[in-house]
Design a protein around this motif. Sequence first.
Motif, PDB file in Angstrom:
ATOM      1  N   GLY A 150       7.938   6.241 -11.165  1.00  0.00           N
ATOM      2  CA  GLY A 150       6.810   5.920 -10.133  1.00  0.00           C
ATOM      3  C   GLY A 150       5.437   5.624 -10.716  1.00  0.00           C
ATOM      4  O   GLY A 150       4.725   4.817 -10.312  1.00  0.00           O
ATOM      5  N   LEU A 151       5.005   6.423 -11.781  1.00  0.00           N
ATOM      6  CA  LEU A 151       3.827   6.068 -12.221  1.00  0.00           C
ATOM      7  C   LEU A 151       3.780   4.891 -12.955  1.00  0.00           C
ATOM      8  O   LEU A 151       2.694   4.210 -13.117  1.00  0.00           O
ATOM      9  CB  LEU A 151       3.533   7.397 -13.243  1.00  0.00           C
ATOM     10  N   GLU A 152       4.738   4.523 -13.838  1.00  0.00           N
ATOM     11  CA  GLU A 152       5.100   3.128 -14.442  1.00  0.00           C
ATOM     12  C   GLU A 152       4.896   1.976 -13.651  1.00  0.00           C
ATOM     13  O   GLU A 152       4.309   0.733 -14.121  1.00  0.00           O
ATOM     14  CB  GLU A 152       6.259   3.158 -15.380  1.00  0.00           C
ATOM     15  N   HIS A 153       5.425   2.082 -12.420  1.00  0.00           N
ATOM     16  CA  HIS A 153       5.537   1.050 -11.669  1.00  0.00           C
ATOM     17  C   HIS A 153       4.770   1.078 -10.501  1.00  0.00           C
ATOM     18  O   HIS A 153       4.599   0.352  -9.530  1.00  0.00           O
ATOM     19  CB  HIS A 153       6.965   0.884 -11.270  1.00  0.00           C
ATOM     20  N   GLY A 154       3.802   2.002 -10.013  1.00  0.00           N
ATOM     21  CA  GLY A 154       2.690   2.223  -9.200  1.00  0.00           C
ATOM     22  C   GLY A 154       3.505   2.463  -7.581  1.00  0.00           C
ATOM     23  O   GLY A 154       3.051   1.844  -6.599  1.00  0.00           O
ATOM     24  N   VAL A 155       4.507   3.067  -7.835  1.00  0.00           N
ATOM     25  CA  VAL A 155       5.184   3.595  -6.612  1.00  0.00           C
ATOM     26  C   VAL A 155       5.308   5.091  -6.468  1.00  0.00           C
ATOM     27  O   VAL A 155       5.271   5.821  -7.427  1.00  0.00           O
ATOM     28  CB  VAL A 155       6.692   2.728  -6.234  1.00  0.00           C
ATOM     29  N   VAL A 156       5.717   5.431  -5.252  1.00  0.00           N
ATOM     30  CA  VAL A 156       5.855   6.845  -4.945  1.00  0.00           C
ATOM     31  C   VAL A 156       7.212   7.127  -4.736  1.00  0.00           C
ATOM     32  O   VAL A 156       8.020   6.490  -3.750  1.00  0.00           O
ATOM     33  CB  VAL A 156       5.033   7.546  -3.888  1.00  0.00           C
ATOM     34  N   PHE A 157       8.122   8.154  -5.403  1.00  0.00           N
ATOM     35  CA  PHE A 157       9.556   8.162  -5.218  1.00  0.00           C
ATOM     36  C   PHE A 157       9.901   9.496  -4.327  1.00  0.00           C
ATOM     37  O   PHE A 157       8.860  10.419  -4.751  1.00  0.00           O
ATOM     38  CB  PHE A 157      10.544   8.417  -6.577  1.00  0.00           C
ATOM     39  N   SER A 158      10.560   9.468  -3.604  1.00  0.00           N
ATOM     40  CA  SER A 158      10.921  10.741  -2.943  1.00  0.00           C
ATOM     41  C   SER A 158      12.415  10.948  -2.919  1.00  0.00           C
ATOM     42  O   SER A 158      13.220  10.199  -2.610  1.00  0.00           O
ATOM     43  CB  SER A 158      10.646  10.611  -1.285  1.00  0.00           C
ATOM     44  N   VAL A 159      12.808  11.716  -3.715  1.00  0.00           N
ATOM     45  CA  VAL A 159      14.155  12.076  -4.345  1.00  0.00           C
ATOM     46  C   VAL A 159      14.799  13.147  -3.134  1.00  0.00           C
ATOM     47  O   VAL A 159      14.296  14.278  -3.382  1.00  0.00           O
ATOM     48  CB  VAL A 159      14.176  12.311  -5.793  1.00  0.00           C
ATOM     49  N   ASN A 160      15.899  12.987  -2.947  1.00  0.00           N
ATOM     50  CA  ASN A 160      16.706  13.924  -1.721  1.00  0.00           C
ATOM     51  C   ASN A 160      18.062  13.930  -2.721  1.00  0.00           C
ATOM     52  O   ASN A 160      18.855  13.043  -2.869  1.00  0.00           O
ATOM     53  CB  ASN A 160      16.855  13.321  -0.359  1.00  0.00           C
ATOM     54  N   VAL A 161      18.384  15.216  -2.960  1.00  0.00           N
ATOM     55  CA  VAL A 161      19.576  15.550  -3.658  1.00  0.00           C
ATOM     56  C   VAL A 161      20.463  16.362  -2.875  1.00  0.00           C
ATOM     57  O   VAL A 161      19.821  17.489  -2.346  1.00  0.00           O
ATOM     58  CB  VAL A 161      18.975  16.188  -5.125  1.00  0.00           C
ATOM     59  N   VAL A 211       0.989  -1.206   0.016  1.00  0.00           N
ATOM     60  CA  VAL A 211       0.110  -0.039   0.197  1.00  0.00           C
ATOM     61  C   VAL A 211       0.796   1.267  -0.130  1.00  0.00           C
ATOM     62  O   VAL A 211       1.777   1.502   0.886  1.00  0.00           O
ATOM     63  CB  VAL A 211      -0.909   0.045   1.209  1.00  0.00           C
ATOM     64  N   HIS A 212       0.663   2.209  -0.945  1.00  0.00           N
ATOM     65  CA  HIS A 212       1.411   3.164  -0.984  1.00  0.00           C
ATOM     66  C   HIS A 212       2.939   3.131  -0.923  1.00  0.00           C
ATOM     67  O   HIS A 212       3.588   3.729   0.034  1.00  0.00           O
ATOM     68  CB  HIS A 212       0.848   4.456  -0.001  1.00  0.00           C
ATOM     69  N   THR A 213       3.434   2.407  -1.633  1.00  0.00           N
ATOM     70  CA  THR A 213       4.947   2.048  -1.425  1.00  0.00           C
ATOM     71  C   THR A 213       5.703   3.412  -1.716  1.00  0.00           C
ATOM     72  O   THR A 213       5.462   4.011  -2.761  1.00  0.00           O
ATOM     73  CB  THR A 213       5.265   0.734  -2.554  1.00  0.00           C
ATOM     74  N   ALA A 214       6.621   3.382  -0.960  1.00  0.00           N
ATOM     75  CA  ALA A 214       7.462   4.574  -1.120  1.00  0.00           C
ATOM     76  C   ALA A 214       8.992   4.134  -1.434  1.00  0.00           C
ATOM     77  O   ALA A 214       9.551   3.394  -0.646  1.00  0.00           O
ATOM     78  CB  ALA A 214       7.575   5.394   0.324  1.00  0.00           C
ATOM     79  N   VAL A 215       9.553   4.596  -2.345  1.00  0.00           N
ATOM     80  CA  VAL A 215      11.009   4.459  -2.760  1.00  0.00           C
ATOM     81  C   VAL A 215      11.659   5.757  -2.484  1.00  0.00           C
ATOM     82  O   VAL A 215      11.307   6.776  -3.121  1.00  0.00           O
ATOM     83  CB  VAL A 215      10.954   3.754  -4.084  1.00  0.00           C
ATOM     84  N   GLU A 216      12.528   5.582  -1.446  1.00  0.00           N
ATOM     85  CA  GLU A 216      13.424   7.128  -1.252  1.00  0.00           C
ATOM     86  C   GLU A 216      14.644   6.827  -1.909  1.00  0.00           C
ATOM     87  O   GLU A 216      15.369   5.659  -1.996  1.00  0.00           O
ATOM     88  CB  GLU A 216      13.437   7.192   0.254  1.00  0.00           C
ATOM     89  N   VAL A 217      15.056   7.994  -2.487  1.00  0.00           N
ATOM     90  CA  VAL A 217      16.212   8.094  -3.117  1.00  0.00           C
ATOM     91  C   VAL A 217      17.208   8.896  -2.516  1.00  0.00           C
ATOM     92  O   VAL A 217      16.773  10.359  -2.475  1.00  0.00           O
ATOM     93  CB  VAL A 217      16.142   8.276  -4.568  1.00  0.00           C
ATOM     94  N   LEU A 218      18.400   8.825  -2.416  1.00  0.00           N
ATOM     95  CA  LEU A 218      19.530   9.956  -2.149  1.00  0.00           C
ATOM     96  C   LEU A 218      20.229  10.021  -3.039  1.00  0.00           C
ATOM     97  O   LEU A 218      21.158   9.088  -3.663  1.00  0.00           O
ATOM     98  CB  LEU A 218      20.160   9.430  -0.733  1.00  0.00           C
TER      99      LEU A 218
END
Length: 108
Positions: free
Chosen positions: A71-82, A43-50
């Motif tokens: 994220g849209l292609e794979h049904g996940v939400v990305f959170s990108v930290n730069v 449910v609401h999978t979050a993938v965080e990226v550093l």
Amino acid sequence: MSDDPQRGDAADVFASRAQETYGESIRHLVVFGDATRGDDRSVHTAVEVLLVLDDDVECERELKRLAETVGLEHGVVFSVNVLPAHRFEANEEHPFIRTAFEEGRAYV
């Protein structure tokens, strides 16, 4: 990683596409968060990226758009930290950065 191959592949796809386009500018690309810990519960999978980028690079917006697309292609939400390299180097012991490297998967 999640049992759902679509979600499991999302991080790999993002990392691959980011490296194809911006590889020379990326010093570190680490994926962490719910999906990599295996506690996403589907449910609401979050993938965080550093992402740690060379100091003179201006591609943060493009990388965030790429994450949104994947994220849209794979049904996940990305959170990108730069972080620019100089900020990363000055804060390597920060709990956020340590957690990302300890719990996550480093692609670069």
